[in-house]
Write an enzyme that holds these catalytic residues in place. Structure first.
Site, PDB file in Angstrom:
ATOM      1  CG  HIS A   8       9.623   8.739  22.984  1.00 41.17           C
ATOM      2  ND1 HIS A   8       9.780   7.828  21.962  1.00 41.17           N
ATOM      3  CD2 HIS A   8      10.500   9.727  22.732  1.00 41.17           C
ATOM      4  CE1 HIS A   8      10.694   8.290  21.127  1.00 41.17           C
ATOM      5  NE2 HIS A   8      11.146   9.438  21.562  1.00 41.17           N
ATOM      6  NE  ARG A  60      12.697  13.059  22.551  1.00 41.08           N
ATOM      7  CZ  ARG A  60      13.701  12.971  23.439  1.00 41.08           C
ATOM      8  NH1 ARG A  60      13.691  13.714  24.516  1.00 41.08           N
ATOM      9  NH2 ARG A  60      14.686  12.121  23.238  1.00 41.08           N
ATOM     10  NE  ARG A  88      12.965  15.394  17.537  1.00 38.44           N
ATOM     11  CZ  ARG A  88      13.142  14.295  18.255  1.00 38.44           C
ATOM     12  NH1 ARG A  88      14.313  13.676  18.258  1.00 38.44           N
ATOM     13  NH2 ARG A  88      12.157  13.807  18.989  1.00 38.44           N
ATOM     14  CD  GLU A 141      17.130  10.785  15.009  1.00 42.56           C
ATOM     15  OE1 GLU A 141      16.931  10.369  16.148  1.00 42.56           O
ATOM     16  OE2 GLU A 141      16.378  11.594  14.449  1.00 42.56           O
ATOM     17  CG  ASN A 185      17.789   8.314  22.933  1.00 45.40           C
ATOM     18  OD1 ASN A 185      18.772   8.147  23.632  1.00 45.40           O
ATOM     19  ND2 ASN A 185      16.900   9.267  23.153  1.00 45.40           N
ATOM     20  CG  ASP A 186      15.980   6.848  16.973  1.00 45.89           C
ATOM     21  OD1 ASP A 186      15.423   5.778  17.278  1.00 45.89           O
ATOM     22  OD2 ASP A 186      15.377   7.933  16.931  1.00 45.89           O
ATOM     23  NE  ARG A 191      14.188   5.029  21.404  1.00 45.27           N
ATOM     24  CZ  ARG A 191      14.214   6.310  21.028  1.00 45.27           C
ATOM     25  NH1 ARG A 191      14.676   6.667  19.834  1.00 45.27           N
ATOM     26  NH2 ARG A 191      13.801   7.249  21.834  1.00 45.27           N
ATOM     27  CB  CYS A 197      19.570  15.959  21.894  1.00 46.30           C
ATOM     28  SG  CYS A 197      19.177  15.354  20.254  1.00 46.30           S
TER      29      CYS A 197
HETATM   30  C1  PEP Z   1      17.554  10.187  19.742  1.00 48.45           C
HETATM   31  O1  PEP Z   1      17.182   9.370  18.897  1.00 48.45           O
HETATM   32  O2  PEP Z   1      18.612  10.092  20.387  1.00 48.45           O
HETATM   33  C2  PEP Z   1      16.710  11.358  20.056  1.00 48.45           C
HETATM   34  C3  PEP Z   1      17.126  12.317  20.838  1.00 48.45           C
HETATM   35  O3  PEP Z   1      15.460  11.369  19.526  1.00 48.45           O
HETATM   36  P1  PEP Z   1      14.217  10.541  20.109  1.00 48.45           P
HETATM   37  O4  PEP Z   1      14.649   9.924  21.409  1.00 48.45           O
HETATM   38  O5  PEP Z   1      13.106  11.505  20.273  1.00 48.45           O
HETATM   39  O6  PEP Z   1      13.983   9.528  19.037  1.00 48.45           O
HETATM   40 MG    MG Z   2      15.523   9.827  17.600  1.00 53.83          MG
END
Ligand code: PEP
Ligand code: MG
Length: 574
Positions: free
Chosen positions: A191, A298, A334, A435, A458-459, A469, A506
């Site tokens: 993050h 976020r 979100r 995700e 990302n997840d 990650r 996203c």
């Molecule tokens: C994701 O998981 O792709 C996402 C956008 O959420 P975050 O990165 O906040 O977990």
């Molecule tokens: Mg996520």
């Protein structure tokens, strides 16, 4: 001064040239050694306390200007600790009575006070333990002759060098002076990296050994795109990078001509390019870079880096501000996604062995007593809904039951507000993040129950590939182009479209220049990314044919490795 190059992971593109500013965040190690005389130990202690107080006064002033008087009050509490006669008296007694160093005496006394606070029942008093810890660290660091981050306000151009930056540390960085940062830990989707992109601060993460290799005030060149850091470069190299910096600016000026345009592919297929934000201040960046909406707000960042949860009123103001600034453009908010690498100290959640697989996001929202955290946020959102084009999205949905329960809670709060006479928009679209592989696989069952999906790659990638990650050692498995990921994305898009619903993305993949042709070909409707990626993405899409990309995507789906797909895309881009 030695010239060196350190390699890391490019987390936020852009070039920065500035002096190093080392952030020491490790706990000072205090050994029990005999003192050099109680009188001089006491003097050292008293001098450090005075220095600490003056640092805190500066910090209070700066925080009040930058973040508001509420936040500045945290440091007022720290000042009170440093004036507490009981604490000062106990340290003095120990210095004389046990003939120990000032550091050791302070550490011992502080530990006793911290333990006493931590055992209390009242939450407010328990939180004081954190204040004592922070203040103690400040004084100990000062006695060790080092800088303590937070109380030496940065007021010249620097590149931050740190072992690690928490998202709340990152949020505190001053965009005016912090030209870039590098951390020894972290990955592209940690993050802090994501925040660096939305704050448009060039960053390189995972730079192993940076804290050993870089001294305070070393001259650094940070190349966020290439993921490298040059330490004490020669004048020729500096000139070379200054030229690159100029070229970057020229390219940006060219892209900025596209800011007012909608996004059509070369064969006339329209998609939407939106921005990801973490706080209301990020909205302007999205608008300036031609964002057609906010695809991900976020909201957890509103809760982080502070000692208590934001009130309903404060949240309402934040959401209203974002909606008003975006006028009639879509704003996908979100609900709070805390957990994983985003900790929330004010919730005092126990440590988990696998936080990314643990009690986070919607799980936490639905399971906390009275669902108060969740309901407060939903009320704030519902009240703000009349100020713009709000869409609400739930994170980390794994089962239909979770989705239905979350929607049910939202419905209840809506009804309660309406019966109390509060106006709520009746056109709020409801969506969910996809995700977790389970929800991608069952997308055809989720689709009838939502208005839209947003794919969180990302997840989704970390869960599909079972590769944390944040863990550099398994980053080779973090493969956006793996056909397994592409097939999941296709399943989600096809399921949504067959139910007449739209699909956004996203996760960071949406802004990845090499992934965009594939995603366009797979039929993605909305791409949401860091503000600075929007214009380059538009420039690419304007030149691509969606129909041709459909054929390419089809080929990619049939390939057997991420490497093959990457090679296919590379051929396409050159
Ligand atoms: C994701 O998981 O792709 C996402 C956008 O959420 P975050 O990165 O906040 O977990
Ligand atoms: Mg996520």
């Amino acid at each position: 001064m030695s010239l060196q190059m350190l390699k890391g992971i490019g987390a936020s593109s852009g070039i920065a040239i500035a002096r190093a500013y080392r952030l020491e965040t490790q706990e000072p190690v205090i050994e029990k050694v005999s003192s050099r005389g109680s009188q001089s130990e006491l003097q050292r202690f008293e001098a450090a306390v005075e220095q600490g107080k003056s640092q805190l006064k500066d910090l209070m002033e700066i925080t009040a200007q930058r973040l508001g008087s509420e936040e500045a009050r945290i440091f007022e509490a720290h000042l009170l600790v440093l004036s507490d006669p009981e604490l000062l008296g106990s340290v003095k007694d120990k210095i004389y009575g046990d003939a120990v160093t000032a550091e050791f005496a302070l550490k011992e006394v502080a530990q006793e006070i911290i333990a006493a606070f931590e055992s209390l029942n009242t939450e407010y008093l328990r939180e004081r333990a954190g204040d004592i810890r922070d203040v103690t660290r400040r004084v100990l660091t000062t006695m060790g002759g080092q800088l303590y981050y937070n109380h030496n306000p940065i007021n010249e151009a620097v590149i931050i060098v740190a072992h690690d930056l928490t998202p709340s540390d990152t949020a505190q960085l001053d965009r005016v002076f912090v030209k870039g940062f590098t951390t020894e830990t972290g990955g592209r989707t940690s993050h802090s990296a994501i925040m660096a992109r939305s704050m448009e601060i060039p960053a390189v993460v995972g730079t192993a050994g940076a804290m050993n290799e870089i001294q305070q005030n070393d001259l650094l060149i940070l190349d966020g795109g290439a993921g490298k850091l040059l330490v004490n470069p020669s004048p020729e190299v500096i000139l070379q990078y200054e030229a690159k910096l100029l070229e970057e600016k020229r390219q940006q000026a060219e892209w900025s001509l596209l800011a007012e345009r909608c996004t059509f592919s070369a064969d006339g297929h329209q998609v939407e390019l939106a921005g990801n934000i973490g706080c209301p201040d990020d909205v302007q960046g999205v608008l300036d870079h031609g964002g057609e909406g906010i695809g991900l707000f976020r909201t957890e960042f509103l809760y982080m880096g502070r000692s208590e949860v934001p009130s309903e009123e404060e949240q309402f103001q934040a959401y209203k501000t974002v909606l008003e600034k975006m006028k009639d453009k879509a704003v996908v908010v979100r609900t709070i996604d805390i957990g994983g690498d985003k900790e929330l100290p004010s919730l005092k959640l126990p440590k988990e062995d696998n936080p990314f697989l643990g009690f986070r996001a919607i799980r936490l929202c639905l399971e906390t007593p009275g669902q108060e955290l969740f309901r407060t946020q939903l009320r704030a959102l519902l009240r703000a809904s009349i100020y713009g084009n709000l869409k609400i999205m739930f994170p980390m949905i794994a089962t239909l039951d979770e989705l239905r329960e979350a929607k049910g809670v939202l419905q209840e709060e809506k009804q309660k507000l309406r019966s109390a006479g509060t106006e709520v928009s009746d056109s709020i679209a409801i969506g969910m993040m996809v995700e977790i592989p389970a929800s991608a696989v069952l997308a055809d069952l989720f689709a009838p129950e939502v208005d839209f999906f947003s794919i969180g790659t990302n997840d989704l990638i970390q869960y599909t590939m079972a590769a944390d990650r944040m863990n550099g050692r398994v980053s080779y498995l973090y493969q956006p182009y793996n056909p397994a990921i592409l097939r999941l994305i296709k399943m989600v898009i096809d399921a949504a479209h067959s139910h007449g619903k739209w699909v956004g993305m996203c996760g960071e993949m949406a802004g990845d220049r090499a992934a965009i042709p594939l995603l366009l070909g797979l039929g993605l409707d909305e791409f949401s990314m860091s503000a600075s990626s929007i214009l380059p993405a538009r420039s690419s899409i304007l030149q691509l044919s969606q129909a041709e990309m459909g054929v390419i995507a089809q080929q990619a789906l049939g390939m057997s490795s991420a490497g093959q797909v990457a090679a296919l895309v590379k051929r396409l881009l050159h």
